[in-house]
Scaffold this motif. Structure first.
Motif, PDB file in Angstrom:
ATOM      1  N   UNK A  13      38.409  46.756  34.564  1.00 27.01           N
ATOM      2  CA  UNK A  13      39.713  46.167  34.891  1.00 27.01           C
ATOM      3  C   UNK A  13      39.566  45.111  35.980  1.00 27.01           C
ATOM      4  N   UNK A  14      38.737  45.399  37.015  1.00 29.59           N
ATOM      5  CA  UNK A  14      38.500  44.405  38.077  1.00 29.59           C
ATOM      6  C   UNK A  14      37.816  43.160  37.515  1.00 29.59           C
ATOM      7  N   UNK A  15      36.822  43.370  36.649  1.00 28.41           N
ATOM      8  CA  UNK A  15      36.093  42.245  36.068  1.00 28.41           C
ATOM      9  C   UNK A  15      37.026  41.391  35.201  1.00 28.41           C
ATOM     10  N   UNK A  16      37.872  42.026  34.437  1.00 28.75           N
ATOM     11  CA  UNK A  16      38.818  41.304  33.582  1.00 28.75           C
ATOM     12  C   UNK A  16      39.782  40.479  34.436  1.00 28.75           C
ATOM     13  N   UNK A  17      40.282  41.067  35.521  1.00 30.61           N
ATOM     14  CA  UNK A  17      41.208  40.347  36.403  1.00 30.61           C
ATOM     15  C   UNK A  17      40.513  39.162  37.067  1.00 30.61           C
ATOM     16  N   UNK A  18      39.275  39.368  37.496  1.00 28.51           N
ATOM     17  CA  UNK A  18      38.535  38.280  38.146  1.00 28.51           C
ATOM     18  C   UNK A  18      38.298  37.127  37.185  1.00 28.51           C
ATOM     19  N   UNK A  19      37.876  37.433  35.978  1.00 25.57           N
ATOM     20  CA  UNK A  19      37.606  36.378  34.998  1.00 25.57           C
ATOM     21  C   UNK A  19      38.878  35.647  34.594  1.00 25.57           C
ATOM     22  N   UNK A  20      39.974  36.375  34.479  1.00 26.76           N
ATOM     23  CA  UNK A  20      41.240  35.735  34.108  1.00 26.76           C
ATOM     24  C   UNK A  20      41.695  34.760  35.189  1.00 26.76           C
ATOM     25  N   UNK A  21      41.342  35.047  36.449  1.00 29.63           N
ATOM     26  CA  UNK A  21      41.730  34.161  37.555  1.00 29.63           C
ATOM     27  C   UNK A  21      40.708  33.056  37.787  1.00 29.63           C
ATOM     28  N   UNK A  22      39.623  33.046  37.013  1.00 31.46           N
ATOM     29  CA  UNK A  22      38.606  32.014  37.181  1.00 31.46           C
ATOM     30  C   UNK A  22      37.630  32.302  38.300  1.00 31.46           C
ATOM     31  N   UNK A  23      37.574  33.553  38.753  1.00 31.44           N
ATOM     32  CA  UNK A  23      36.649  33.921  39.820  1.00 31.44           C
ATOM     33  C   UNK A  23      35.286  34.271  39.229  1.00 31.44           C
ATOM     34  N   UNK A  24      34.212  34.034  39.978  1.00 34.19           N
ATOM     35  CA  UNK A  24      32.898  34.451  39.494  1.00 34.19           C
ATOM     36  C   UNK A  24      32.799  35.980  39.469  1.00 34.19           C
ATOM     37  N   UNK A  25      31.943  36.486  38.604  1.00 29.82           N
ATOM     38  CA  UNK A  25      31.798  37.938  38.452  1.00 29.82           C
ATOM     39  C   UNK A  25      31.432  38.623  39.767  1.00 29.82           C
ATOM     40  N   UNK A  26      30.721  37.929  40.650  1.00 31.45           N
ATOM     41  CA  UNK A  26      30.280  38.514  41.897  1.00 31.45           C
ATOM     42  C   UNK A  26      31.447  38.892  42.812  1.00 31.45           C
ATOM     43  N   UNK A  27      32.613  38.316  42.608  1.00 32.45           N
ATOM     44  CA  UNK A  27      33.772  38.617  43.458  1.00 32.45           C
ATOM     45  C   UNK A  27      34.661  39.717  42.897  1.00 32.45           C
ATOM     46  N   UNK A  28      34.369  40.225  41.726  1.00 32.83           N
ATOM     47  CA  UNK A  28      35.225  41.228  41.091  1.00 32.83           C
ATOM     48  C   UNK A  28      35.323  42.497  41.932  1.00 32.83           C
ATOM     49  N   UNK A  29      34.228  42.912  42.564  1.00 33.60           N
ATOM     50  CA  UNK A  29      34.251  44.136  43.366  1.00 33.60           C
ATOM     51  C   UNK A  29      35.093  44.000  44.630  1.00 33.60           C
ATOM     52  N   UNK A  30      35.432  42.799  45.014  1.00 29.10           N
ATOM     53  CA  UNK A  30      36.227  42.583  46.227  1.00 29.10           C
ATOM     54  C   UNK A  30      37.733  42.701  45.982  1.00 29.10           C
ATOM     55  N   UNK A  31      38.112  42.774  44.726  1.00 20.20           N
ATOM     56  CA  UNK A  31      39.540  42.850  44.407  1.00 20.20           C
ATOM     57  C   UNK A  31      40.104  44.208  44.785  1.00 20.20           C
ATOM     58  N   UNK A  32      41.371  44.197  45.223  1.00 21.19           N
ATOM     59  CA  UNK A  32      42.050  45.441  45.611  1.00 21.19           C
ATOM     60  C   UNK A  32      43.284  45.641  44.745  1.00 21.19           C
ATOM     61  N   UNK A  33      43.552  46.895  44.456  1.00 24.00           N
ATOM     62  CA  UNK A  33      44.744  47.239  43.693  1.00 24.00           C
ATOM     63  C   UNK A  33      44.490  48.480  42.867  1.00 24.00           C
ATOM     64  N   UNK A  34      45.570  49.180  42.560  1.00 28.50           N
ATOM     65  CA  UNK A  34      45.454  50.402  41.783  1.00 28.50           C
ATOM     66  C   UNK A  34      45.766  50.232  40.315  1.00 28.50           C
ATOM     67  N   UNK A  35      46.422  49.127  39.980  1.00 27.75           N
ATOM     68  CA  UNK A  35      46.786  48.874  38.582  1.00 27.75           C
ATOM     69  C   UNK A  35      46.241  47.511  38.170  1.00 27.75           C
TER      70      UNK A  35
END
Length: 124
Positions: A37-59
């Motif tokens: 879910x984090x990886x999908x959100x990061x890619x949808x926002x145009x962020x590199x995969x390396x930043x996916x683990x930095x995302x916060x949220x429960x949903x």
């Protein structure tokens, strides 16, 4: 009666072991789903995969909002690395860069054997 008691104890121990294994597997599945879910959100926002683990949220919605906010903070740099870009190699490791000979900057011309002979040995 003692044999039946031993069988019951063995069965109870095995049940406890299986329940523990099942709980561990459920935890692993939940972690994998959260990472996806984090990886999908990061890619949808145009962020590199390396930043996916930095995302916060429960949903998924919270993660998407956080990814959009992070992308806005990074400005244009977030979109410079496409989601499908190959991973960046570790520092200090050699990277092979192969190029076709035509990409070397010198134009190539096809020559006949006669032209090559003339260039090597002179003459007409």
């Amino acid at each position: 009666m003692t044999a039946e008691l031993d069988q019951a104890r063995t069965a109870a121990a095995r049940t406890t072991e299986l329940e523990s294994t099942t709980e561990g597997l459920r935890r692993q599945v939940a972690e994998a789903e959260a990472a996806l879910t984090r990886m999908t959100a990061a890619r949808a926002a145009g962020l590199p995969d390396q930043l996916a683990d930095r995302l916060r949220g429960g949903t998924a919605e919270e993660l998407a909002a956080d990814a959009a906010e992070l992308a806005a903070l990074l400005g244009g740099t977030a979109s410079t690395i496409p989601p499908s870009a190959p991973p960046i190699p570790a520092p200090g490791r050699p990277v092979e860069t192969l190029r076709p000979s035509s990409a070397s900057g010198t134009p190539t011309t096809e020559q006949t054997p006669e032209e090559i002979s003339r260039l090597l040995f002179g003459g007409k």
